[in-house]
Design a protein around this motif. Sequence first.
Motif, mmCIF file in Angstrom:
data_model
loop_
_atom_site.group_PDB
_atom_site.id
_atom_site.type_symbol
_atom_site.label_atom_id
_atom_site.label_comp_id
_atom_site.label_asym_id
_atom_site.label_seq_id
_atom_site.Cartn_x
_atom_site.Cartn_y
_atom_site.Cartn_z
ATOM 1 N N LEU A 139 0.835 -1.200 0.000
ATOM 2 C CA LEU A 139 0.000 0.000 0.000
ATOM 3 C C LEU A 139 0.870 1.250 0.000
ATOM 4 N N VAL A 140 0.541 2.192 -0.872
ATOM 5 C CA VAL A 140 1.130 3.524 -0.836
ATOM 6 C C VAL A 140 0.044 4.511 -0.432
ATOM 7 N N LEU A 141 0.278 5.239 0.648
ATOM 8 C CA LEU A 141 -0.630 6.292 1.106
ATOM 9 C C LEU A 141 -0.197 7.593 0.454
ATOM 10 N N GLN A 142 -1.059 8.160 -0.396
ATOM 11 C CA GLN A 142 -0.733 9.369 -1.140
ATOM 12 C C GLN A 142 -0.730 10.616 -0.257
ATOM 13 N N GLY A 143 -0.207 11.700 -0.812
ATOM 14 C CA GLY A 143 -0.324 13.006 -0.180
ATOM 15 C C GLY A 143 -1.714 13.576 -0.367
ATOM 16 N N GLY A 144 -1.876 14.846 -0.003
ATOM 17 C CA GLY A 144 -3.175 15.494 -0.183
ATOM 18 C C GLY A 144 -3.608 16.295 1.024
ATOM 19 N N ALA A 145 -4.900 16.264 1.296
ATOM 20 C CA ALA A 145 -5.504 17.088 2.346
ATOM 21 C C ALA A 145 -4.909 16.801 3.719
ATOM 22 N N ASP A 146 -4.979 17.801 4.614
ATOM 23 C CA ASP A 146 -4.510 17.624 5.986
ATOM 24 C C ASP A 146 -5.199 16.442 6.657
ATOM 25 N N VAL A 147 -4.468 15.777 7.559
ATOM 26 C CA VAL A 147 -5.105 14.854 8.497
ATOM 27 C C VAL A 147 -5.936 15.703 9.459
ATOM 28 N N SER A 148 -7.162 15.302 9.715
ATOM 29 C CA SER A 148 -8.021 16.077 10.607
ATOM 30 C C SER A 148 -7.515 16.015 12.045
ATOM 31 N N PRO A 149 -7.392 17.149 12.732
ATOM 32 C CA PRO A 149 -7.000 17.121 14.145
ATOM 33 C C PRO A 149 -7.939 16.278 15.008
ATOM 34 N N THR A 150 -9.208 16.157 14.604
ATOM 35 C CA THR A 150 -10.129 15.326 15.393
ATOM 36 C C THR A 150 -9.693 13.865 15.401
ATOM 37 N N THR A 151 -8.944 13.449 14.395
ATOM 38 C CA THR A 151 -8.474 12.069 14.333
ATOM 39 C C THR A 151 -7.425 11.794 15.405
ATOM 40 N N VAL A 158 3.647 -1.026 3.924
ATOM 41 C CA VAL A 158 2.961 0.258 3.757
ATOM 42 C C VAL A 158 4.013 1.350 3.604
ATOM 43 N N LEU A 159 3.831 2.198 2.582
ATOM 44 C CA LEU A 159 4.697 3.357 2.352
ATOM 45 C C LEU A 159 3.827 4.609 2.388
ATOM 46 N N GLY A 160 4.167 5.565 3.247
ATOM 47 C CA GLY A 160 3.412 6.811 3.355
ATOM 48 C C GLY A 160 4.204 7.987 2.824
ATOM 49 N N VAL A 161 3.584 8.787 1.966
ATOM 50 C CA VAL A 161 4.238 9.957 1.368
ATOM 51 C C VAL A 161 3.523 11.220 1.819
ATOM 52 N N CYS A 162 4.270 12.147 2.440
ATOM 53 C CA CYS A 162 3.771 13.441 2.911
ATOM 54 C C CYS A 162 2.600 13.251 3.883
ATOM 55 N N ARG A 163 1.374 13.537 3.459
ATOM 56 C CA ARG A 163 0.226 13.245 4.322
ATOM 57 C C ARG A 163 0.267 11.780 4.803
ATOM 58 N N GLY A 164 0.725 10.884 3.909
ATOM 59 C CA GLY A 164 0.785 9.468 4.277
ATOM 60 C C GLY A 164 1.677 9.206 5.474
ATOM 61 N N ALA A 165 2.794 9.938 5.585
ATOM 62 C CA ALA A 165 3.670 9.799 6.750
ATOM 63 C C ALA A 165 2.968 10.296 8.007
ATOM 64 N N GLN A 166 2.260 11.413 7.881
ATOM 65 C CA GLN A 166 1.517 11.948 9.022
ATOM 66 C C GLN A 166 0.406 10.990 9.442
ATOM 67 N N LEU A 167 -0.240 10.363 8.464
ATOM 68 C CA LEU A 167 -1.313 9.419 8.750
ATOM 69 C C LEU A 167 -0.775 8.212 9.509
ATOM 70 N N ILE A 168 0.406 7.718 9.114
ATOM 71 C CA ILE A 168 1.037 6.608 9.837
ATOM 72 C C ILE A 168 1.257 6.985 11.292
ATOM 73 N N ASN A 169 1.778 8.192 11.523
ATOM 74 C CA ASN A 169 2.033 8.624 12.896
ATOM 75 C C ASN A 169 0.743 8.682 13.714
ATOM 76 N N MET A 174 6.607 -0.629 7.527
ATOM 77 C CA MET A 174 5.801 0.589 7.427
ATOM 78 C C MET A 174 6.740 1.787 7.571
ATOM 79 N N PHE A 175 6.811 2.592 6.514
ATOM 80 C CA PHE A 175 7.737 3.728 6.468
ATOM 81 C C PHE A 175 7.021 4.928 5.879
ATOM 82 N N GLY A 176 7.338 6.117 6.401
ATOM 83 C CA GLY A 176 6.761 7.340 5.857
ATOM 84 C C GLY A 176 7.788 8.448 5.774
ATOM 85 N N CYS A 177 7.730 9.247 4.692
ATOM 86 C CA CYS A 177 8.600 10.409 4.560
ATOM 87 C C CYS A 177 7.777 11.632 4.195
#
Length: 259
Positions: free
Chosen positions: A76-88, A122-133, A225-228
């Motif tokens: 799985l590659v988690l793409q960039g894009g919209a902010d992660v919601s603070p409510t999450t 799982v590879l997270g890019v930009c937003r994807g790295a934040q989502l992993i965290n 699982m890695f994110g940058c």
Amino acid sequence: MSDGPLRIGLSARLLHRPPAELGFPGKTLQYLEQSMAHWVMAHGALAFMVPTIGEHLGLRRAQISVHDYVAVLDGLVLQGGADVSPTTYHESPLRPEWSGDRVRDLYEIELLWEFVIQGKPVLGVCRGAQLINVACGGTLWQDIAEYVPGAGTHRNDDLYDSHHHEVELLPGSRLEALYPTARVGRVNSIHHQAVRELGADLCVEALSVGDGVIEAIRWNGSSYMFGCQWHPEFHGAAGLLDGGAILQDFLDAARRARG
């Protein structure tokens, strides 16, 4: 399923209110950015966008499940894009424009953990790295410029992916092993949010030179699982850290997971 090209799932970007000129009033669009799909394909893998699954879309879980999708994919590659919601991550947005996309968060977190459960990378890019965290229980800086003391410039809308800065690859990290001759690398920077409190079982692999903002993280758990924070799929220009090494490491993990 052990033969043939790897099958890599790309999480969908969501557009909840498409511009009128696209001709889909009142509809939600799901899409992927061309560079990401072509980056995966250029390394010999097949790219598949994974749509959201939910009863509110008229799709019952008994008909199809996240498990079913993950079972036929290799990573799985988690793409960039919209902010992660603070409510999450159990905070309130400090500004309305930082409200993010809670719908996408929930979809991607469920997808992420199903890949982990099935032992696939799982590879997270930009937003994807934040989502992993956030998926691992961490939190984010809602805006680097406003809340990180002494922060450098991590986003320039005029330059977009032509805005660059340097990152330090931490000693002993997997990133250092991937780039043995580059203790410091130059990367693009298109984000205004970043990892604040690190999630459980995560380690830091790269920091922004000058301000120490976390730029890459890796999970110490049972699977890859890695994110940058940077977009390695955009790294075609000379002088930037070769994005191919990161993708190849991920694809190698996917190949191993196939057995």
